[in-house]
Write a protein that holds these residues in place. Structure first.
Motif, PDB file in Angstrom:
ATOM      1  N   ALA B  53      -3.657  -0.255   3.063  1.00 19.95           N
ATOM      2  CA  ALA B  53      -2.708  -0.430   1.966  1.00 19.95           C
ATOM      3  C   ALA B  53      -1.754   0.746   1.889  1.00 19.95           C
ATOM      4  N   GLY B  54      -2.217   1.936   2.304  1.00 22.79           N
ATOM      5  CA  GLY B  54      -1.324   3.089   2.360  1.00 22.79           C
ATOM      6  C   GLY B  54      -0.230   2.864   3.400  1.00 22.79           C
ATOM      7  N   ALA B  55      -0.612   2.305   4.547  1.00 22.07           N
ATOM      8  CA  ALA B  55       0.383   2.000   5.573  1.00 22.07           C
ATOM      9  C   ALA B  55       1.384   0.984   5.038  1.00 22.07           C
ATOM     10  N   GLU B  56       0.906   0.007   4.262  1.00 19.30           N
ATOM     11  CA  GLU B  56       1.830  -0.966   3.663  1.00 19.30           C
ATOM     12  C   GLU B  56       2.811  -0.272   2.717  1.00 19.30           C
ATOM     13  N   ALA B  57       2.284   0.723   1.965  1.00 19.70           N
ATOM     14  CA  ALA B  57       3.165   1.476   1.069  1.00 19.70           C
ATOM     15  C   ALA B  57       4.247   2.204   1.872  1.00 19.70           C
ATOM     16  N   MET B  58       3.882   2.718   3.041  1.00 21.40           N
ATOM     17  CA  MET B  58       4.863   3.421   3.875  1.00 21.40           C
ATOM     18  C   MET B  58       5.972   2.465   4.315  1.00 21.40           C
ATOM     19  N   VAL B  59       5.582   1.223   4.660  1.00 20.68           N
ATOM     20  CA  VAL B  59       6.593   0.236   5.042  1.00 20.68           C
ATOM     21  C   VAL B  59       7.531  -0.027   3.873  1.00 20.68           C
ATOM     22  N   ILE B  60       6.942  -0.195   2.673  1.00 26.06           N
ATOM     23  CA  ILE B  60       7.772  -0.441   1.486  1.00 26.06           C
ATOM     24  C   ILE B  60       8.751   0.714   1.291  1.00 26.06           C
ATOM     25  N   ARG B  61       8.231   1.940   1.402  1.00 31.95           N
ATOM     26  CA  ARG B  61       9.086   3.094   1.140  1.00 31.95           C
ATOM     27  C   ARG B  61      10.148   3.256   2.216  1.00 31.95           C
ATOM     28  N   TYR B  62       9.830   2.903   3.461  1.00 29.73           N
ATOM     29  CA  TYR B  62      10.872   3.004   4.488  1.00 29.73           C
ATOM     30  C   TYR B  62      11.959   1.967   4.233  1.00 29.73           C
ATOM     31  N   GLN B  63      11.530   0.769   3.821  1.00 28.06           N
ATOM     32  CA  GLN B  63      12.491  -0.288   3.515  1.00 28.06           C
ATOM     33  C   GLN B  63      13.428   0.147   2.384  1.00 28.06           C
ATOM     34  N   LEU B  64      12.887   0.879   1.381  1.00 26.18           N
ATOM     35  CA  LEU B  64      13.695   1.238   0.216  1.00 26.18           C
ATOM     36  C   LEU B  64      14.365   2.601   0.354  1.00 26.18           C
ATOM     37  N   ALA B  65      14.114   3.289   1.468  1.00 21.17           N
ATOM     38  CA  ALA B  65      14.652   4.643   1.595  1.00 21.17           C
ATOM     39  C   ALA B  65      16.177   4.636   1.654  1.00 21.17           C
ATOM     40  N   PHE B  66      16.763   3.577   2.198  1.00 22.74           N
ATOM     41  CA  PHE B  66      18.219   3.500   2.332  1.00 22.74           C
ATOM     42  C   PHE B  66      18.712   2.199   1.717  1.00 22.74           C
ATOM     43  N   PRO B  67      19.934   2.193   1.168  1.00 15.79           N
ATOM     44  CA  PRO B  67      20.484   0.940   0.633  1.00 15.79           C
ATOM     45  C   PRO B  67      20.767  -0.052   1.768  1.00 15.79           C
ATOM     46  N   ASN B  68      20.735  -1.323   1.440  1.00 16.49           N
ATOM     47  CA  ASN B  68      21.026  -2.400   2.400  1.00 16.49           C
ATOM     48  C   ASN B  68      20.217  -2.289   3.687  1.00 16.49           C
ATOM     49  N   ASN B  69      18.982  -1.889   3.543  1.00 15.61           N
ATOM     50  CA  ASN B  69      18.136  -1.701   4.716  1.00 15.61           C
ATOM     51  C   ASN B  69      17.507  -3.033   5.127  1.00 15.61           C
ATOM     52  N   HIS B  70      17.302  -3.233   6.418  1.00 19.39           N
ATOM     53  CA  HIS B  70      16.634  -4.452   6.879  1.00 19.39           C
ATOM     54  C   HIS B  70      15.505  -4.111   7.833  1.00 19.39           C
ATOM     55  N   PHE B  71      14.715  -3.122   7.450  1.00 22.39           N
ATOM     56  CA  PHE B  71      13.598  -2.707   8.301  1.00 22.39           C
ATOM     57  C   PHE B  71      12.595  -3.841   8.477  1.00 22.39           C
ATOM     58  N   VAL B  72      12.270  -4.540   7.385  1.00 22.81           N
ATOM     59  CA  VAL B  72      11.457  -5.763   7.480  1.00 22.81           C
ATOM     60  C   VAL B  72      12.246  -6.896   6.840  1.00 22.81           C
ATOM     61  N   SER B  73      11.825  -8.141   7.104  1.00 28.24           N
ATOM     62  CA  SER B  73      12.506  -9.289   6.516  1.00 28.24           C
ATOM     63  C   SER B  73      12.104  -9.413   5.049  1.00 28.24           C
ATOM     64  N   PRO B  74      12.928 -10.094   4.232  1.00 31.06           N
ATOM     65  CA  PRO B  74      12.565 -10.267   2.819  1.00 31.06           C
ATOM     66  C   PRO B  74      11.212 -10.950   2.652  1.00 31.06           C
ATOM     67  N   PHE B  81       4.293  -6.086  -0.313  1.00 30.72           N
ATOM     68  CA  PHE B  81       3.999  -5.458  -1.610  1.00 30.72           C
ATOM     69  C   PHE B  81       2.894  -6.194  -2.348  1.00 30.72           C
ATOM     70  N   THR B  82       2.775  -7.523  -2.114  1.00 30.96           N
ATOM     71  CA  THR B  82       1.658  -8.247  -2.719  1.00 30.96           C
ATOM     72  C   THR B  82       0.322  -7.761  -2.145  1.00 30.96           C
ATOM     73  N   MET B  83       0.277  -7.643  -0.830  1.00 29.86           N
ATOM     74  CA  MET B  83      -0.967  -7.213  -0.194  1.00 29.86           C
ATOM     75  C   MET B  83      -1.275  -5.757  -0.526  1.00 29.86           C
ATOM     76  N   HIS B  84      -0.233  -4.927  -0.666  1.00 28.21           N
ATOM     77  CA  HIS B  84      -0.461  -3.531  -1.034  1.00 28.21           C
ATOM     78  C   HIS B  84      -1.206  -3.451  -2.367  1.00 28.21           C
ATOM     79  N   GLY B  85      -0.700  -4.163  -3.386  1.00 27.02           N
ATOM     80  CA  GLY B  85      -1.336  -4.099  -4.698  1.00 27.02           C
ATOM     81  C   GLY B  85      -2.730  -4.697  -4.687  1.00 27.02           C
ATOM     82  N   THR B  86      -2.830  -5.912  -4.126  1.00 23.73           N
ATOM     83  CA  THR B  86      -4.122  -6.588  -4.114  1.00 23.73           C
ATOM     84  C   THR B  86      -5.163  -5.753  -3.367  1.00 23.73           C
ATOM     85  N   THR B  87      -4.766  -5.202  -2.229  1.00 23.23           N
ATOM     86  CA  THR B  87      -5.707  -4.433  -1.421  1.00 23.23           C
ATOM     87  C   THR B  87      -6.145  -3.168  -2.139  1.00 23.23           C
ATOM     88  N   MET B  88      -5.182  -2.449  -2.705  1.00 22.73           N
ATOM     89  CA  MET B  88      -5.526  -1.196  -3.357  1.00 22.73           C
ATOM     90  C   MET B  88      -6.522  -1.408  -4.495  1.00 22.73           C
TER      91      MET B  88
END
Ligand SMILES: [Cu+2]
Lengths: 194, 562
Positions: B53-74, B81-88
């Motif tokens: 779940a920590g790794a999932e948080a890193m993905v979320i933060r990389y996606q939000l680090a820059f505006p208009n980012n498309h690191f992962v698909s919507p 983010f659903t799995m991050h919360g549920t898992t944690m």
């Protein structure tokens, strides 16, 4: 509770772990039932089509059977404590019989509702909440009946004796709970809800 | 081996019999009913999912680090983010906490095992398979054709989004079924802990002498009985809706999606306290030992914890101010929520009073606990801000709210769990964790934590909503988001150091001996690691600090405890 140091000759008594665990399980079950009861109460009169609770008839005979099974299981508990295994087996058997009558009564009621009144879980909110709440309770009765029957088989095989009295009492707590919850379900579904 | 200064019978000798082949070793872990091995299994399992779940948080933060980012698909972002919360919450937090309770409660009350060892094993494996089922969703169904069927409706899974019309496929089925299975495991463990604390205490371990850790775990387990079951019930309703065409949350047939919100938070709010009270429990053990003083205000601590337990069942709708309630409802839930602050205040006061005038030892467990007290205070203050309904109307579902609850979940709970690792790792493995790596872990993590979550409050006040996939560059959130993400990566590095410390110290760590911290509770009277039977002879207890009494026979505690 005294906090003075205790000494070797003092008695050290703790509650039975079986009873504590069963009471904890019952507490958890109360959590499940209260959510289903809350949903039932909230949805009374909110169905937008289909049959209403007026089609229900209060299952008085069933209720009497189930509630008296609490008495018979208590008598069975008393008999095993005194080591009278035949009497225990007899009261235990009667308890099973009363439980079976109850579940058969529910089956008949549902049969009428489904095939005569056309009410299923899919029909409307009344059907949804009615079948889920009464069905939740019926599931507990069936689980209880399975437990009761296993103990009955062991009793008939002569494997149950006086030393099992406490375990029998722990199991009986569950059955008493199933009966007590029926009082709540009955009140909600057949008294308040109608 | 037995420590000579602690003459509790350990004469029966060595800890675990030396294991044979790999398969025998594996077999011994799979079939074990020993509370210590199950505790370690729980913790290892929770730690694994903490990393996932920590790794999932890193993905979320990389996606939000820059505006208009498309690191992962919507779509993938929603799943992550659903799995991050549920898992944690369900696969990291609960297992680590119940693992700690599993390991420590029997040792602390002088018992040889839990009340029901086989139920204990059964509960663990239920929880474990629940987690596997949840993660199987990534490849289950039509998963291999694309991103899979992972749940994507948020960890709170609000209706009607979860209905079969809006969530086709099996994503919500995985979510509900996995959590029902894990929930039954949790219920079994909770029952077991209640029965163990009430019925398995050694001679003299009266309720008023139980370590506060045990007291709080008792309260947590009792709460769990009424916390996890409403969720199970609501999830059963959801499955009835999805499979049998029932209408519980189906607005088209008159059902009320709002009912789900109520049911979810009837679970969700007490759940926060189920997670946070164990953090308090850890601090209650660590702070006195490293302050070299008995805990201040033992009865007040017990009463405040029980108070939190009760009140936490009457505050759930403070998550629902923006749903719209009557002014009576709003006022009630504002006031009941504020009452929680009183109990928490009592606790913070007691921890500070325990440290006050003590000769504090700044070892790693204590460092984490000091950060814990400080961050608990700040998290509590933003909690009181959010408990005021008009304030909440402004900031609900903004990053201010996210910052508040991560302050609790990371700054309080995860930090306390780290303290517990440094404190009890020597007991479970026989080796100390490296203090040098520990200090690196501590400072990097705490700095990273504050960089991330302090900043998050501001981006929330500036209006950034939660759960958004990306944002426009002209909103004025760019720098703040980059800072938040950098802090998150700093925490990631700190956790990597921690994991390395766990592995490194297992092989190279300093020998711990039975009582490395000169502590006072019964678990330190056993060898490290404790033998399968824990105590060769049943200990007898006369005060809240049995080991103090043994170490200081001329000045025992029981002379002063009224
Ligand atoms: Cu809350």
């Amino acid at each position: 509770m005294s906090t003075a140091p205790i000494f070797a000759d003092e008695e050290w008594r703790l509650p039975s772990r079986g009873k504590v665990a069963m009471l904890s399980l019952i507490t958890g079950e109360c959590g499940i039932f209260s959510i289903f009861v809350a949903a039932y109460l909230y949805y009374i009169g909110r169905s937008i089509s289909g049959p209403t609770p007026r089609i229900l008839e209060a299952p008085i005979f069933n209720t009497v059977c189930l509630l008296s099974s609490s008495l018979t299981i208590w008598l069975a508990e008393r008999e095993i404590e005194r080591g009278r295994m035949r009497a225990f087996g007899a009261w235990w058997g009667i308890t099973i019989l009363l439980g079976l009558i109850f579940i058969a009564g529910t089956a008949l009621e549902w049969h009428t509702l489904i095939f005569h009144d056309g009410l299923t879980i899919h029909t409307n909110l009344f059907g949804t909440t009615f079948y889920s709440l009464v069905g939740l309770h019926a599931t507990h009765v069936i689980v209880g009946l399975i437990g009761l029957s296993i103990i009955m088989i062991f009793t008939l095989l002569g494997r149950v004796n006086r030393s099992h009295a406490e375990r029998i009492q722990v199991f009986s707590l569950y059955w008493h709970f199933v009966d007590a919850v029926w009082v709540v379900v009955f009140t909600v579904v057949y008294v308040v809800g109608r | 081996m037995a420590d000579q200064t602690v003459p509790l019978g350990n004469s029966l000798g060595a800890a675990y019999p030396s294991s044979g082949t790999f398969l025998e070793w594996l077999h011994s872990w799979v079939v074990t009913v020993d509370h210590k091995k199950l505790g370690i299994l729980y913790i290892a399992y929770g730690l694994f999912f903490l990393l996932v779940a920590g790794a999932e948080a890193m993905v979320i933060r990389y996606q939000l680090a820059f505006p208009n980012n498309h690191f992962v698909s919507p779509e993938a972002y929603n799943q992550i983010f659903t799995m991050h919360g549920t898992t944690m919450v369900f696969l990291a937090g609960m297992p680590i906490i119940f693992g700690l309770a599993n390991y420590m409660v029997p040792l602390m009350i002088g018992a040889r095992d839990m009340a029901f060892p086989r139920l204990n094993a059964f509960s663990f494996w239920l929880t474990a398979f629940g987690g596997l089922l949840l993660y199987f969703s990534f490849i289950g169904g039509f998963g291999l054709y694309g991103m899979g069927n992972a749940p994507d409706a948020g960890w709170f899974a609000y209706a009607p989004l979860t209905g079969s019309a809006f969530s086709p496929g099996h994503s919500m089925d995985y979510w509900a079924l996995a959590l029902i299975v894990a929930g039954f495991g949790t219920l079994g463990t909770a029952i077991n802990i209640v029965a163990t604390t009430l019925s398995m205490r050694c001679r003299g371990m009266t309720l008023t002498r139980m370590p506060l850790f045990v007291w709080l775990m008792l309260i947590v387990s009792a709460m769990t009985l009424l916390t996890i079951t409403p969720l199970t019930a609501a999830q059963v309703m959801l499955l009835l809706d999805r499979y049998l065409g029932a209408h519980f949350f189906d607005a088209q047939a008159g059902g009320a999606p709002m009912l789900w919100i109520h049911f979810f938070w009837i679970f969700g709010h007490p759940e926060v306290y189920v997670l946070v009270l164990p953090a308090f429990a850890i601090a209650n053990e660590v702070i006195p030992v490293f302050s070299r003083k008995a805990i201040f205000g033992y009865p007040a601590m017990v009463a405040a914890s029980a108070g939190i337990g009760f009140v936490s069942f009457t505050v759930w709708a403070h998550h629902m101010f923006t749903v719209g309630m009557s002014w009576v409802g709003n006022t009630f839930f504002v006031l009941s929520t504020m009452v929680v602050g009183i109990f928490t205040g009592i606790k913070i006061f007691n921890w500070i009073a325990t440290m006050w005038g003590g000769s504090i030892v700044f070892a790693t467990p204590m460092l984490f606990c000091i950060a814990f007290v400080f961050q608990m205070l700040l998290a509590g203050l933003t909690g009181i801000m959010l408990s005021v309904a008009p304030w909440d109307w402004q900031l609900h579902n903004s990053y201010f709210l996210i910052a508040h609850f991560h302050y609790v979940l990371v700054g309080v709970i995860v930090i306390a769990i780290f303290a517990a690792f440094y404190y009890w790792y020597p007991k479970a493995t026989g080796r100390m964790l490296s203090e040098r790596l520990g200090k690196w872990h501590f400072w990097l993590f705490v700095i990273g934590f504050h960089v991330t979550f302090d900043t998050m409050h501001f981006v929330g006040i500036l209006g950034m909503p939660r759960s958004i996939y990306t944002y426009q560059a002209d909103r004025g959130w760019n720098t703040l988001n980059l800072v938040i993400s950098l802090g998150a990566f700093l925490q990631g590095i700190a956790v990597a150091i921690f994991v390395w410390n766990l592995i490194y110290s297992y092989f190279r760590g300093q020998e711990a001996g039975s009582d490395p911290w000169d502590a006072w509770t019964l678990e330190w009277a056993t060898p490290s690691p404790p033998p399968a039977y824990n105590f060769a002879t049943e200990p007898e207890v006369r005060s809240r600090r049995p080991l103090w009494d043994l170490k200081h026979p001329s000045d025992p505690d029981w002379k002063y405890e009224a």
